[in-house]
Design a protein around this motif. Structure first.
Motif, mmCIF file in Angstrom:
data_model
loop_
_atom_site.group_PDB
_atom_site.id
_atom_site.type_symbol
_atom_site.label_atom_id
_atom_site.label_comp_id
_atom_site.label_asym_id
_atom_site.label_seq_id
_atom_site.Cartn_x
_atom_site.Cartn_y
_atom_site.Cartn_z
ATOM 1 N N TRP A 128 49.998 -29.271 -2.329
ATOM 2 C CA TRP A 128 49.215 -28.628 -1.275
ATOM 3 C C TRP A 128 49.614 -27.157 -1.230
ATOM 4 N N TRP A 129 48.626 -26.299 -0.976
ATOM 5 C CA TRP A 129 48.836 -24.861 -0.974
ATOM 6 C C TRP A 129 48.122 -24.253 0.228
ATOM 7 N N PRO A 130 48.827 -23.973 1.327
ATOM 8 C CA PRO A 130 48.169 -23.325 2.469
ATOM 9 C C PRO A 130 47.820 -21.874 2.135
ATOM 10 N N SER A 131 46.728 -21.389 2.720
ATOM 11 C CA SER A 131 46.413 -19.971 2.597
ATOM 12 C C SER A 131 47.475 -19.158 3.334
ATOM 13 N N ARG A 132 47.518 -17.875 3.075
ATOM 14 C CA ARG A 132 48.567 -17.041 3.684
ATOM 15 C C ARG A 132 48.462 -17.020 5.201
ATOM 16 N N GLU A 133 47.252 -17.101 5.696
ATOM 17 C CA GLU A 133 47.052 -17.106 7.140
ATOM 18 C C GLU A 133 47.221 -18.495 7.734
ATOM 19 N N GLY A 134 47.267 -19.524 6.881
ATOM 20 C CA GLY A 134 47.468 -20.892 7.333
ATOM 21 C C GLY A 134 46.209 -21.591 7.821
ATOM 22 N N GLU A 135 45.080 -20.898 7.828
ATOM 23 C CA GLU A 135 43.854 -21.478 8.386
ATOM 24 C C GLU A 135 43.231 -22.519 7.460
ATOM 25 N N ARG A 136 43.556 -22.457 6.171
ATOM 26 C CA ARG A 136 43.033 -23.411 5.206
ATOM 27 C C ARG A 136 44.171 -23.885 4.315
ATOM 28 N N VAL A 137 43.982 -25.064 3.748
ATOM 29 C CA VAL A 137 44.982 -25.582 2.821
ATOM 30 C C VAL A 137 44.258 -26.306 1.688
ATOM 31 N N ALA A 138 44.622 -25.947 0.463
ATOM 32 C CA ALA A 138 44.111 -26.643 -0.718
ATOM 33 C C ALA A 138 45.011 -27.838 -0.986
ATOM 34 N N VAL A 139 44.408 -28.998 -1.182
ATOM 35 C CA VAL A 139 45.157 -30.252 -1.316
ATOM 36 C C VAL A 139 44.747 -30.940 -2.612
ATOM 37 N N GLN A 140 45.723 -31.491 -3.292
ATOM 38 C CA GLN A 140 45.472 -32.237 -4.526
ATOM 39 C C GLN A 140 46.031 -33.644 -4.386
#
Length: 728
Positions: A128-140
């Motif tokens: 998982w990789w949250p965006s820098r602002e934390g508003e979105r997260v990429a999940v695998q």
């Protein structure tokens, strides 16, 4: 013990001439897992294993004990992005870990729960990789042993899917651009664009914009000249620069490319570091002023931290590519290999800081340095003589650093260092139902060529002197260091009254890159010799006896223990190999073997083939030899090493053994080379320990290993400098 009747396996007469060397392969037909003959033979092996397992009198006790010492809860440091903390938790009774998010008010919420996605437990949270602002997260997510692995993007506040899936992203890296509307990631070329049967990696770095179809993602890096490369991505805090590391398989060196992102669709990369020319690893990250912080073993086998300046300004500015101009920030310590470091540069700090983790005599140290000068400021206190891992901080600027800690009796725990207050506090941690009292020490024995090899010994606290049933573990490949981690199999074995030993053989990374180089390629035989020397030391010093000694290895460690036992079968009562490599003449044809030639060598080179045949276990099986008991385990479909290693080695040993100790194969459908459902992992561990105990005389019932009272408080005894013992 009565000799078993094994399922009949046809022995072919294949003998290949490889550069003038005759190489026999009587069980090549077992490589075709779809062949009805292979399926019938494997199913007969399954029945044989189940019959033998039914006779293990204390298997249930081992299963209970493994369950007691297994850990649950939060075991990894969080990722801090914007007002959110992202962390994983493994609830007791669940098959997979789940992803949590904690907001600024401390409210915890489950963001991804694999149990809801797939109640069978075979789908797990991979990355998982949250965006820098934390508003979105990429999940695998990944399904056990399925080659596909998609990425989806979630809204952190609602948990809803806002983008994806992006396909073919197995083993990817991902880096968000500021703003959270785009990121770079790594994915494989579509199968329809490749030649039929081409299973090489064929990865490309692509730019993806949220909401755009993946077919429109722009390829910004990678090509046909690098079919087996892995790529790592990092972007500067201001989003202006990107660095890419490019590594051929798990090679001990890499290239580094740096680009200005004035046009994110068409970055122009400059090769900053040439891995072949340097013969070293170089891991970059960007400092706030645009300079590059480098962690490298160039001219420093145990690692150093240095800085590469970026003179000038504007798009034409280039980082200094001359290693002679790199400025040392934290110099190499020849007795303490560098593990990792993290930068703290929040404006609230009196000065920017660098936190550095090293391993001295196998146990971790954490030191704080001035980021500008590298000057050491203080050593941070740790809970004990254990292992620190996963240093993390907030992005783009952090004042706190989180890290993981564990030792032989302490399940993984999370600690937080605050750079403003200078305090270290325990934040969270996994728990186990019961952990035994363990005495941990490190000794050094002499290998056959006189080299001193570290050996970790874990023994029951207060137990009388040996001999004891002993389980000897090793790995010895890819520069991976062995450390005194919390390992449920070790805790259960010691709880039952046994000795657990870990041999830090050459080929690992315990003593830095030179240690790795000394046991890879043409020198792989040294790792195997080191392991057998460890076995001889354990018996020669009275820790155990040969009829009470079992060996255990996983993956490349499976190769180590099988090769060691085939060359010296007299040293061991039993051998357990989990997902091993065994046929080194053909390992490149299975799983990811083609990417491992830097570690082992290639059979396609007449100069390197003899390296492989010198120790290849499958080719050293000798009819009439009284072999130890063998348990060869693996997934039915193993995308890492390939399942043919297990089947071919099992058939060869069953045909050849002249003794009555069993040669067994344990297959597991619906699992992976690693990270299988928790219940299957625990069942496998219980079977491994029960098998090893059956052949070494260890009994959890007689030692009270399944006492559910919880016992006394765990004790860890670990002399910092270890104990030196002249070798066998």
């Amino acid at each position: 013990m009565a000799r078993l009747f094994y399922p009949a396996a046809f022995r072919g007469d294949i003998v290949e001439d490889l550069f003038g060397i005759p190489v026999s392969d009587p069980y090549r037909w077992l490589e075709n897992g779809d062949d009805p003959r292979v399926r019938e033979w494997a199913e007969a092996q399954d029945r044989l294993f189940r019959t033998c397992r039914a006779g293990w009198r204390e298997r249930r006790s081992w299963a209970d004990l493994v369950d007691q010492v297994s850990s649950y809860g939060v075991s990894e440091p969080p990722l801090a992005r914007g007002p959110f903390l992202f962390l994983t938790e493994w609830p007791r009774g669940d098959e997979q870990r789940r992803l949590l998010v904690v907001d600024a008010e401390g409210n915890r919420r489950v963001l991804v729960d694999p149990a809801r996605i797939d109640p069978s437990g075979h789908t797990g949270l991979h990355a998982w990789w949250p965006s820098r602002e934390g508003e979105r997260v990429a999940v695998q997510m990944e399904v056990a042993e399925q080659p596909g692995s998609d990425i989806v993007v979630l809204d952190t506040r609602t948990g809803e899917t806002v983008d994806g899936p992006l396909p073919r992203a197995r083993n990817t890296s991902l880096a968000w651009l500021p703003g959270g509307d785009a990121f770079y990631y790594v994915s494989r070329v579509p199968d329809e664009d490749l030649a039929p049967g081409d299973t090489r990696l064929h990865r490309r770095v692509r730019l993806h914009r949220i909401g755009a179809p993946d077919r429109r993602d722009t390829v910004v890096f990678g090509g046909e000249d690098a079919p087996d490369h892995y790529y790592g991505l990092t972007i500067s805090a201001d989003g202006r620069f990107m660095a890419i590391t490019a590594t051929a398989g798990p090679a001990p060196r890499n290239d580094v490319y740096v680009a200005d992102l004035a046009d994110p669709e068409a970055p122009r990369f400059v090769r900053f570091a040439d891995g072949d020319a340097l013969g070293a690893r170089v891991l970059p990250r960007f400092l706030p002023d645009g300079d590059l912080l480098l962690v490298t073993d160039h001219q420093a086998p145990c690692g150093r931290v240095c800085v590469a300046r970026r003179p000038g300004t504007g798009p034409a500015a280039r980082h200094d590519t001359d290693p002679a101009a790199w400025r040392d920030l934290v110099a190499e310590d020849p007795e303490a290999p560098l593990d990792e470091c993290v930068v703290l540069d929040d404006p609230a700090l009196a000065r920017p800081l660098l936190l550095v983790a090293r391993a001295r005599h196998g146990t971790s140290t954490l030191t704080l340095h001035d980021l500008g000068t590298g000057r050491p400021l203080t050593d941070l206190p740790l809970p004990g003589a254990g292992v620190v891992s996963s240093l993390r901080t907030a992005l783009p600027h952090g004042r706190q650093a989180w890290f993981g800690y564990c030792d032989a009796t302490t399940p993984p725990a999370v600690y937080r260092y605050d750079g403003v207050t200078g305090t270290v506090e325990h934040e969270a941690g996994a728990t186990a139902g019961r952990t035994p009292e363990i005495r941990s020490r490190v000794v050094r024995y002499r290998a056959g060529d006189g080299t001193e090899i570290p050996l970790f010994l874990f023994t029951p606290a207060g137990s009388p002197e040996g001999p004891h049933p002993t389980l000897l573990y090793g790995y010895g490949s890819f520069g991976m260091p062995m450390r005194p981690w919390f390992f449920p199999a070790a805790a259960a074995w010691v709880a039952a009254g046994g000795v657990y030993a870990v041999a830090c053989v050459r080929g690992g990374g315990e003593e830095g890159q030179r240690w790795h180089d000394a046991g890879r390629g043409p020198h792989k035989h040294r790792a195997i010799g080191d392991f057998n020397d460890a076995a001889a030391w354990l018996t020669g010093t009275g820790v155990t006896t040969r009829d009470r000694l079992a060996s255990y290895g996983q993956s490349a460690g499976g190769l180590l223990v099988v090769a060691a036992a085939v060359l010296r079968p007299d040293l061991y009562a039993a051998v357990v190999a989990e997902g091993p490599l065994c046929d080194m003449a053909r390992y490149e044809r299975f799983g990811l073997g083609r990417t491992w030639t830097e570690e082992f060598g290639t059979a396609s080179d007449p100069g390197q083939l003899p390296w492989l045949l010198e120790y290849s276990p499958y080719h050293h099986v000798t009819p009439g030899t009284s072999y130890p008991a063998f348990l060869l385990t693996g997934a039915v479909t193993d995308l890492q090493t390939g399942e043919a290693h297990v089947t071919k080695m099992c058939a060869a040993l069953q045909h050849a053994t002249g003794g009555d100790r069993p040669i067994l194969m344990r297959r597991d459908p619906g699992t992976a080379h690693a990270a299988s459902p928790a219940s299957k992992e625990r069942a496998l561990t219980a079977d491994i320990l029960a098998f090893a105990a059956e052949h070494t005389g260890l009994s959890p019932d007689r030692h009270g290993g399944t006492n559910r009272s919880g016992g006394r408080r765990p004790v860890l005894v670990n002399p910092p400098e270890g104990t030196y013992v002249s070798g066998a």
